[in-house]
Design a protein around this motif. Structure first.
Motif, mmCIF file in Angstrom:
data_model
loop_
_atom_site.group_PDB
_atom_site.id
_atom_site.type_symbol
_atom_site.label_atom_id
_atom_site.label_comp_id
_atom_site.label_asym_id
_atom_site.label_seq_id
_atom_site.Cartn_x
_atom_site.Cartn_y
_atom_site.Cartn_z
ATOM 1 N N UNK A 174 -10.296 8.460 1.592
ATOM 2 C CA UNK A 174 -10.821 9.368 0.568
ATOM 3 C C UNK A 174 -9.745 9.806 -0.406
ATOM 4 N N UNK A 175 -8.539 10.052 0.116
ATOM 5 C CA UNK A 175 -7.427 10.454 -0.752
ATOM 6 C C UNK A 175 -7.022 9.324 -1.693
ATOM 7 N N UNK A 176 -7.034 8.082 -1.205
ATOM 8 C CA UNK A 176 -6.684 6.943 -2.046
ATOM 9 C C UNK A 176 -7.706 6.772 -3.169
ATOM 10 N N UNK A 177 -8.943 7.190 -2.930
ATOM 11 C CA UNK A 177 -9.978 7.115 -3.957
ATOM 12 C C UNK A 177 -9.751 8.117 -5.084
ATOM 13 N N UNK A 178 -8.956 9.152 -4.826
ATOM 14 C CA UNK A 178 -8.742 10.201 -5.819
ATOM 15 C C UNK A 178 -7.606 9.831 -6.763
ATOM 16 N N UNK A 179 -7.844 9.832 -8.080
ATOM 17 C CA UNK A 179 -6.818 9.413 -9.062
ATOM 18 C C UNK A 179 -5.527 10.224 -9.016
ATOM 19 N N UNK A 180 -5.601 11.497 -8.665
ATOM 20 C CA UNK A 180 -4.420 12.357 -8.730
ATOM 21 C C UNK A 180 -3.734 12.558 -7.380
ATOM 22 N N UNK A 181 -4.155 11.839 -6.363
ATOM 23 C CA UNK A 181 -3.534 11.975 -5.041
ATOM 24 C C UNK A 181 -2.139 11.343 -5.035
ATOM 25 N N UNK B 42 -6.275 -2.404 9.073
ATOM 26 C CA UNK B 42 -6.996 -1.236 8.565
ATOM 27 C C UNK B 42 -6.394 -0.753 7.253
ATOM 28 N N UNK B 43 -5.066 -0.655 7.220
ATOM 29 C CA UNK B 43 -4.402 -0.187 6.009
ATOM 30 C C UNK B 43 -4.695 -1.115 4.826
ATOM 31 N N UNK B 44 -4.591 -2.415 5.049
ATOM 32 C CA UNK B 44 -4.801 -3.384 3.976
ATOM 33 C C UNK B 44 -6.210 -3.274 3.398
ATOM 34 N N UNK B 45 -7.192 -3.165 4.258
ATOM 35 C CA UNK B 45 -8.568 -3.079 3.777
ATOM 36 C C UNK B 45 -8.832 -1.792 3.019
ATOM 37 N N UNK B 46 -8.234 -0.692 3.467
ATOM 38 C CA UNK B 46 -8.405 0.579 2.752
ATOM 39 C C UNK B 46 -7.820 0.479 1.348
ATOM 40 N N UNK B 47 -6.627 -0.089 1.241
ATOM 41 C CA UNK B 47 -5.994 -0.233 -0.071
ATOM 42 C C UNK B 47 -6.807 -1.166 -0.964
ATOM 43 N N UNK B 48 -7.223 -2.293 -0.423
ATOM 44 C CA UNK B 48 -7.970 -3.274 -1.217
ATOM 45 C C UNK B 48 -9.302 -2.709 -1.711
ATOM 46 N N UNK B 49 -9.988 -1.961 -0.853
ATOM 47 C CA UNK B 49 -11.322 -1.482 -1.197
ATOM 48 C C UNK B 49 -11.325 -0.155 -1.966
ATOM 49 N N UNK B 50 -10.335 0.698 -1.711
ATOM 50 C CA UNK B 50 -10.342 2.029 -2.316
ATOM 51 C C UNK B 50 -9.498 2.149 -3.583
ATOM 52 N N UNK B 51 -8.466 1.345 -3.712
ATOM 53 C CA UNK B 51 -7.564 1.485 -4.846
ATOM 54 C C UNK B 51 -8.204 1.148 -6.188
ATOM 55 N N UNK B 52 -9.167 0.218 -6.255
ATOM 56 C CA UNK B 52 -9.762 -0.104 -7.561
ATOM 57 C C UNK B 52 -10.331 1.107 -8.294
ATOM 58 N N UNK B 53 -10.809 2.123 -7.562
ATOM 59 C CA UNK B 53 -11.420 3.292 -8.211
ATOM 60 C C UNK B 53 -10.420 3.993 -9.123
ATOM 61 N N UNK B 54 -9.188 4.201 -8.623
ATOM 62 C CA UNK B 54 -8.162 4.860 -9.423
ATOM 63 C C UNK B 54 -7.779 4.016 -10.624
ATOM 64 N N UNK B 55 -7.556 2.720 -10.383
ATOM 65 C CA UNK B 55 -7.157 1.817 -11.468
ATOM 66 C C UNK B 55 -8.264 1.745 -12.519
ATOM 67 N N UNK B 56 -9.505 1.684 -12.084
ATOM 68 C CA UNK B 56 -10.634 1.621 -13.008
ATOM 69 C C UNK B 56 -10.717 2.887 -13.848
ATOM 70 N N UNK B 57 -10.459 4.045 -13.237
ATOM 71 C CA UNK B 57 -10.526 5.313 -13.952
ATOM 72 C C UNK B 57 -9.521 5.339 -15.095
ATOM 73 N N UNK B 58 -8.290 4.878 -14.822
ATOM 74 C CA UNK B 58 -7.277 4.825 -15.871
ATOM 75 C C UNK B 58 -7.658 3.817 -16.945
#
Length: 201
Positions: free
Chosen positions: A144-151, A169-185
């Motif tokens: 959830x924190x990785x999904x937040x742009x300002x975390x 587990x870590x790899x999948x979280x980064x792969x699946x959650x990180x796009x949200x922040x990048x997309x927001x920017x």
């Protein structure tokens, strides 16, 4: 005997390449920092554009470096990627660099433990999250924190390396959650690039 010698040679070769890589990375960071790349959005844009067809490769490397070395602010590189390459390809190059950088940073945390965490993460952030790392809910909290742009993503990656979270587990979280922040920017740049760059410069 021959097998033992070959194994020793292989280990020596891998270590030598690793040390050379660290030396090169250190030199690259110093060179880029001296040119103001990590503090001046305009300087970053000029540098990357100057490489022509190699611009995407150079940008991905810069993005990896800013993730691996948390003292370098990432607030400039993310919007700069979309500004230079456009929302679509800016998203792709930002995402690629951040994922690779996050995996490297996680690996460094696993290798060096609390020493590297204390070196790059503020005491305030450590105290805020350290007691939660062993909890069963940390995987969900981290995602959830990785999904937040300002975390504080880089700090969270290093802290998570101290937990029992697996590489998978870590790899999948980064792969699946990180796009949200990048997309927001990327969207911010699409609809207000000049405003974003003025805010970050």
């Amino acid at each position: 005997m021959g097998g033992t010698m070959q194994t020793k040679y292989t280990k020596w070769l891998i270590q030598s390449i690793s040390y050379l890589g660290l030396i090169f990375t250190g030199w690259l960071v110093y060179d880029l920092y001296s040119k103001g790349i990590f503090t001046d959005g305009d300087a970053l844009i000029r540098l990357v554009k100057g490489y022509g067809v190699w611009a995407p490769t150079i940008f991905v490397i810069i993005q990896i470096v800013q993730v691996v070395i948390p003292i370098i602010p990432g607030g400039i590189t993310l919007p700069a990627g979309a500004y230079i390459f456009g929302p679509l390809w800016g998203f792709v190059y930002n995402y690629l660099g951040i994922v690779i950088g996050s995996l490297i940073l996680f690996g460094l945390g696993r290798r060096y433990g609390r020493r590297i965490v204390d070196a790059f993460v503020s005491e305030k952030t450590i105290n805020k999250y350290i007691r939660r790392l062993d909890g069963k809910g940390w995987r969900t909290t981290f995602a959830l924190l990785i999904l937040m742009p300002l975390a504080p993503d880089d700090a969270l990656v290093l802290l998570t390396s101290l937990s029992d979270m697996s590489w998978r587990e870590f790899t999948w979280i980064i792969i699946l959650c990180k796009p949200a922040t990048v997309f927001a920017y990327s969207m911010a740049v699409m609809y207000g690039a000049d405003w974003v760059m003025r805010m970050l410069s």
